[in-house]
Every structure is written in C-alpha cells, then in structure tokens.
Design a protein around this motif. Structure first.
Motif: not given
Length: 75
Positions: A14-38
């Motif tokens: 589930d968490n990997e799916q959340d990360i994938i969804r986040c990056l499909v919507r907003r590619p080229e994010l940093t690790m910090q940005e991904i953690a905050e958004l997910t």
C-alpha cells in the motif's frame, strides 16, 4: 532498462502504491517531498524508495529526485 507495468502494481505494498501515485501526479520529487505528501515517515520512505529503485520501479536522478519507471522496455 526495466519498466513498471500495470500488472506490477498488483504486487506492491500500500505504501509503495501511495509513492507511485504521488510520483505519477508530481514527478521529480525529493525524498522529503514524497514523505510529506504521502504522510509516510521519512525513515520508512527512505527505505521504500531505496528498495523501489533497486527493483527498477523508480528512477533516481543525479539530484536525488525520483520518478516512476513506466512504459515499455527499451531495446
């Protein structure tokens, strides 16, 4: 290079799916940005991102930004 197929999405957590969804919507994010958004804790995000890069689900560029490896295999 290997790419993530739609069938591969059935095998990720589930968490990997959340990360994938986040990056499909907003590619080229940093690790910090991904953690905050997910809302996944940074240490867990770091671990998951490393695994996902190793498994060719994500691509990390030279600036430590991530994107999803979607598409067809290159010849």
């Amino acid at each position: 290079m290997s790419y993530l197929s739609p069938l591969d999405l059935l095998t990720v957590s589930d968490n990997e799916q959340d990360i994938i969804r986040c990056l499909v919507r907003r590619p080229e994010l940093t690790m910090q940005e991904i953690a905050e958004l997910t809302k996944i804790p940074l240490d867990e995000s770091e671990h998951l991102l490393d695994i996902m890069v190793q498994n060719a689900r994500l691509i990390r560029n030279d600036e430590d930004r991530f994107r999803v490896a979607l598409g067809k295999k290159e010849s």
